[in-house]
Design an enzyme around this catalytic site. Structure first.
Site, PDB file in Angstrom:
ATOM      1  N   SER A   1       3.469  -0.849  -5.669  1.00  0.00           N
ATOM      2  CA  SER A   1       2.816  -1.932  -6.395  1.00  0.00           C
ATOM      3  C   SER A   1       3.146  -3.333  -5.895  1.00  0.00           C
ATOM      4  O   SER A   1       3.589  -4.206  -6.642  1.00  0.00           O
ATOM      5  CB  SER A   1       3.070  -1.827  -7.898  1.00  0.00           C
ATOM      6  OG  SER A   1       1.932  -2.329  -8.551  1.00  0.00           O
TER       7      SER A   1
ATOM      8  N   GLY B   1       0.798  -1.222   0.000  1.00  0.00           N
ATOM      9  CA  GLY B   1       0.000   0.000   0.000  1.00  0.00           C
ATOM     10  C   GLY B   1       0.831   1.274   0.000  1.00  0.00           C
ATOM     11  O   GLY B   1       0.339   2.346   0.316  1.00  0.00           O
TER      12      GLY B   1
ATOM     13  N   ASP C   1       2.132  -0.944 -14.000  1.00  0.00           N
ATOM     14  CA  ASP C   1       2.806  -1.650 -12.905  1.00  0.00           C
ATOM     15  C   ASP C   1       3.283  -3.031 -13.344  1.00  0.00           C
ATOM     16  O   ASP C   1       4.410  -3.440 -13.078  1.00  0.00           O
ATOM     17  CB  ASP C   1       1.854  -1.814 -11.709  1.00  0.00           C
ATOM     18  CG  ASP C   1       1.368  -0.482 -11.188  1.00  0.00           C
ATOM     19  OD1 ASP C   1       1.825   0.559 -11.698  1.00  0.00           O
ATOM     20  OD2 ASP C   1       0.524  -0.481 -10.263  1.00  0.00           O
TER      21      ASP C   1
HETATM   22  P1  ADP Z   1       0.162  -1.299  -3.660  1.00  0.00           P
HETATM   23  O1  ADP Z   1       0.054  -2.062  -4.925  1.00  0.00           O
HETATM   24  O2  ADP Z   1       0.502   0.138  -3.851  1.00  0.00           O
HETATM   25  O3  ADP Z   1       1.078  -1.924  -2.657  1.00  0.00           O
HETATM   26  P2  ADP Z   1      -2.616  -2.021  -3.514  1.00  0.00           P
HETATM   27  O4  ADP Z   1      -3.726  -1.545  -2.652  1.00  0.00           O
HETATM   28  O5  ADP Z   1      -2.751  -1.943  -4.979  1.00  0.00           O
HETATM   29  O6  ADP Z   1      -1.288  -1.287  -3.008  1.00  0.00           O
HETATM   30  O7  ADP Z   1      -2.320  -3.544  -3.188  1.00  0.00           O
HETATM   31  C1  ADP Z   1      -2.111  -3.936  -1.845  1.00  0.00           C
HETATM   32  C2  ADP Z   1      -2.925  -5.179  -1.565  1.00  0.00           C
HETATM   33  O8  ADP Z   1      -2.301  -6.307  -2.241  1.00  0.00           O
HETATM   34  C3  ADP Z   1      -2.927  -5.566  -0.104  1.00  0.00           C
HETATM   35  O9  ADP Z   1      -3.949  -4.888   0.591  1.00  0.00           O
HETATM   36  C4  ADP Z   1      -3.206  -7.061  -0.193  1.00  0.00           C
HETATM   37  O10 ADP Z   1      -4.572  -7.303  -0.445  1.00  0.00           O
HETATM   38  C5  ADP Z   1      -2.429  -7.462  -1.435  1.00  0.00           C
HETATM   39  N1  ADP Z   1      -1.090  -7.884  -1.073  1.00  0.00           N
HETATM   40  C6  ADP Z   1       0.080  -7.215  -1.232  1.00  0.00           C
HETATM   41  N2  ADP Z   1       1.139  -7.939  -0.793  1.00  0.00           N
HETATM   42  C7  ADP Z   1       0.636  -9.089  -0.330  1.00  0.00           C
HETATM   43  C8  ADP Z   1       1.214 -10.290   0.254  1.00  0.00           C
HETATM   44  N3  ADP Z   1       2.528 -10.396   0.458  1.00  0.00           N
HETATM   45  N4  ADP Z   1       0.373 -11.290   0.579  1.00  0.00           N
HETATM   46  C9  ADP Z   1      -0.951 -11.192   0.347  1.00  0.00           C
HETATM   47  N5  ADP Z   1      -1.552 -10.118  -0.175  1.00  0.00           N
HETATM   48  C10 ADP Z   1      -0.787  -9.070  -0.513  1.00  0.00           C
HETATM   49 MG    MG Z   2      -1.371  -1.660  -6.477  1.00  0.00          MG
END
Ligand code: ADP
Ligand code: MG
Length: 390
Positions: free
Chosen positions: A134, A130, A180
């Site tokens: 990405s 978050g 991304d």
């Molecule tokens: P960003 O891509 O900027 O980090 P997003 O909101 O697009 O933010 O994506 C984040 C979401 O992706 C998290 O809330 C979760 O649902 C999922 N996510 C990210 N990393 C993991 C992980 N290691 N394991 C499980 N889900 C993940």
């Molecule tokens: Mg994202």
């Protein structure tokens, strides 16, 4: 670091499923050097894959069940692989499941027949979640690359990027562009990916930060952004409205000189959204040219202009991002801007190595003074895209 995570994702897989995985695949997060909210307007972006990765350990199963686990959460999600749908209950597993769904969709639309068997998947990551780096594309691309190989789907990296995007759009429900996933799959060491989001043509452009004594600092403000909330969708809608008022299919078709007419045919808010996209496209082109002709020390002004445009015209910055950017520049960064979708997340600051300490400490001090939460500040470098690790 990489070896440690590879071992721990394998151990996590074994602890969860009781046997060893077939392999481990990784895909990096990304940072966008410049070109924000241009991707869904068929414009230009200039991201690079970073040295933070999501690792997935995967084995195929004999049946149709997909089981997904992650070090990030105690739950294990179980879904029929041929019946993946957009539901609330998918939660975070929508990202890997979306990739699995999209590979099947894409293959069937291309007339490729694949046997999509079930699989067990365990995920571990050092991409901050978050933060606008990405972590979502990192999961999608790691899973897509793995299943492409295990299902023998034969998609190329551009098609896998498309699959990642389709999954995020349809199964997660986030209306994001293809930037991304393209960065995560097409990235190269010390290069950024200059991507034309209309033709999907891409080119790796050398950054040369290290040679010039520069480092790109990420300032993760920890201010949570939620793409599925209204801000992103409303910006997309404004861009569509602006394009239709100008009688073009997308804002890509406009150039700086068209802004005179644009100001006359639309309301002020829509005009400012349009002006951001049109000028940002030009800034991406200028950045690529400037890097090639004059090197990385020449792109600072363009980065700052990009930030101002997002702050004032697109209105997607927040106080924490503005503070990070202005403080970094005041203390020696060559250029700085917010990066990612906005409404929180991270800023970047292109910083001479000898100024890293001063820039970092000043931002920490300024945030404390203003009563903001403590940001995470760390350098990233441009890394190779998704790959099979073992
Ligand atoms: P960003 O891509 O900027 O980090 P997003 O909101 O697009 O933010 O994506 C984040 C979401 O992706 C998290 O809330 C979760 O649902 C999922 N996510 C990210 N990393 C993991 C992980 N290691 N394991 C499980 N889900 C993940
Ligand atoms: Mg994202």
């Amino acid at each position: 670091m990489t070896d440690t995570i590879i071992n721990s994702v394998k151990t996590g897989f074994e602890a969860t499923y009781g046997y060893a995985p077939t392999g481990v695949w990784s895909a990096p997060g990304r940072v966008n050097l410049i070109g924000e909210h241009t991707d869904y307007n068929e414009g230009f972006v200039f991201p690079f894959a970073i040295n933070r990765h999501t690792f997935v350990a995967i084995s195929l199963r004999d049946d149709k069940l997909a089981r997904i686990s992650s070090s990030f959460s105690p739950e294990i999600h179980e879904v029929e692989v041929t019946n993946i749908q957009r539901t609330e209950s998918n939660d975070w597993a929508a990202y890997p499941l979306g990739a699995a769904w999209a590979i099947q969709e894409l293959c069937s639309s291309l007339g490729k027949s694949i046997s999509a068997t079930g699989f067990d998947c365990h995920i571990e990551s050092d991409v901050p979640i978050g933060a606008g780096l990405s972590s979502s594309a990192a999961i999608e691309c790691a899973v897509a690359l793995a299943l492409n190989e295990l299902w023998d789907a034969g998609l190329d990296r551009r098609q896998l990027a498309r699959a990642g995007q389709m999954g995020e759009n349809q199964i997660v429900g986030a209306p994001t562009g293809i930037m991304d996933q393209s960065a995560s799959l097409l990235g190269e060491t010390d290069h950024a990916v200059f991507l034309d989001c209309r033709t999907l043509e891409s080119e790796a452009v050398e950054l040369g930060f290290a040679v010039e004594g520069l480092e790109l600092l990420i300032i993760d403000t920890k201010v949570a952004h939620r793409l599925v909330d209204g801000g992103y969708a409303s910006r997309r809608a404004a861009c569509e409205l602006g394009a239709s008022k100008m009688g073009v299919g997308s804002l890509r078709d406009l150039s700086i000189k068209d802004l005179v007419k644009a100001r006359e045919v639309m309301d002020d808010v829509t005009f400012r959204r349009v002006r951001h996209v049109v000028t940002e496209n030009q800034r991406v082109l200028d950045t690529v040219q400037s890097l090639r002709e004059k090197g990385p020390r020449s792109i600072g002004q363009l980065m700052h202009a990009s930030h101002e445009s997002m702050r004032d015209d697109f209105e997607i910055s927040v106080d924490e991002l503005d503070t990070a950017v202005e403080t970094a520049i005041r203390h020696g960064a060559i250029g700085a801007r917010m990066t990612g979708g906005g409404f929180g997340g991270a800023a970047i600051a292109l910083t001479p190595v000898e100024k890293i300490g001063e820039v970092s400490l000043s931002i920490l001090a300024e945030f404390e003074l203003l009563g903001y939460g403590k940001p995470d500040i760390f350098p990233v470098s441009a890394a190779q895209g998704a790959k099979r690790e073992v």
